[in-house]
Enzyme design. Structure first.
Site, PDB file in Angstrom:
ATOM      1  N   GLU A  45      37.752   0.117  31.370  1.00 52.81           N
ATOM      2  CA  GLU A  45      36.842   0.167  32.509  1.00 52.81           C
ATOM      3  C   GLU A  45      36.938  -1.024  33.456  1.00 52.81           C
ATOM      4  O   GLU A  45      36.772  -0.872  34.676  1.00 52.81           O
ATOM      5  CB  GLU A  45      35.398   0.320  32.010  1.00 52.81           C
ATOM      6  CG  GLU A  45      35.027   1.737  31.567  1.00 52.81           C
ATOM      7  CD  GLU A  45      35.408   2.021  30.127  1.00 52.81           C
ATOM      8  OE1 GLU A  45      35.015   3.071  29.597  1.00 52.81           O
ATOM      9  OE2 GLU A  45      36.135   1.189  29.518  1.00 52.81           O
TER      10      GLU A  45
ATOM     11  N   ALA B  64      36.426   9.646  31.573  1.00 51.63           N
ATOM     12  CA  ALA B  64      35.940  10.267  32.799  1.00 51.63           C
ATOM     13  C   ALA B  64      37.077  10.498  33.776  1.00 51.63           C
ATOM     14  O   ALA B  64      37.958   9.647  33.929  1.00 51.63           O
ATOM     15  CB  ALA B  64      34.885   9.382  33.446  1.00 51.63           C
TER      16      ALA B  64
END
Length: 258
Positions: A132, A63
């Site tokens: 993450e 992302a």
């Protein structure tokens, strides 16, 4: 903005073409990738896909931290629970196989996209990881589910909790990738493999893939019964009859997916 799709024979090559951003997905690219995968799934003439990134540095960095994640966070903090599945395929059921040609870094969502593929080939410069926790979130598109089912649990814990990636050699050693291929040959090898799969009975490929994946959540006896049901379904097909005839007649089979 570009998600490139090249179609030939029964193959689709889907390329995330944003190399200046390490093929990270902003909202537009995320939507376009989802559309490309959906079109591949819906096209009866396409049997196998190859997913890769443009350039030689990155498969995908996941992302876009400047656009896609902030946009998503704002919706979540406003009380929404929107779907989070890169390219629309990391957390949904698919019927057709996809091969990942991991040409460089596959990080965070890029790793999750590679994990969602059925076969992974990597270039020597590839690194694969789930970063993450570095950004105070967790993998949310299948990473905490698929990685521990692919590599030893301790390694999955280390990769996810530290956020640190592993290199291509280690990924090969632990079975995260099927093979390492020189980067200049990576896409052609992936396409060649896709063509081999596409030359097999397409209904049989779908059924075999489904049986493999379904068996992971079933006890052994139930998995064997499920396999037998898939076996019966393909034995009944015209393609199976064609396969037997082609073998007897010593010719290449002509499968029609029927």
């Amino acid at each position: 903005m570009s998600i490139d799709v090249d179609r030939f024979d029964h193959i689709a090559v889907i390329t995330i073409n944003r190399p200046k951003a390490r093929n990270a997905l902003d909202p537009a690219h995320n939507t376009a990738l989802g559309a490309a995968v959906a079109e591949f799934e819906a096209d009866p003439n396409l049997y196998v896909a190859v997913l890769t990134g443009a350039g030689t540095v990155a498969f995908s960095a996941g992302a876009d931290l400047k656009t896609l994640l902030p946009e998503y966070q704002s919706k979540v903090r406003a009380g929404e629970s929107p779907t989070w599945n890169f390219g629309g395929f990391t957390t949904i059921d698919r019927a057709k196989p996809i091969i990942a040609a991991v040409n460089g870094h596959a990080l965070a969502g890029g790793c999750e996209m590679a994990l969602a593929c059925d076969i992974r080939l990597a270039s020597p410069n590839a690194t694969i990881g789930l970063a993450e926790t570095k950004w105070a979130i967790i993998p949310g598109a299948g990473g905490t589910v698929r990685l521990p089912r692919t590599v030893p649990l301790g390694l999955a814990m280390e990769m996810i909790l530290t956020g640190d990636p592993i290199d291509a050699a280690e990924a090969l050693r632990v079975g995260l990738v099927n093979r390492i291929v020189p980067i200049e040959k990576l896409l052609s090898v992936a396409v060649d493999m896709a063509q081999v799969i596409a030359s097999r009975g397409p209904l049989a490929v779908k059924a075999a893939r489904a049986s493999i994946l379904e068996s992971k959540s079933l006890p052994e006896r139930a998995a064997m019964e499920n396999e037998f049901n898939h076996f019966l379904s393909v034995v009944r097909t015209d393609d199976a009859a064609e396969g037997f005839s082609a073998f007897s007649e010593k010719r290449n089979p002509q499968y029609l997916g029927k």
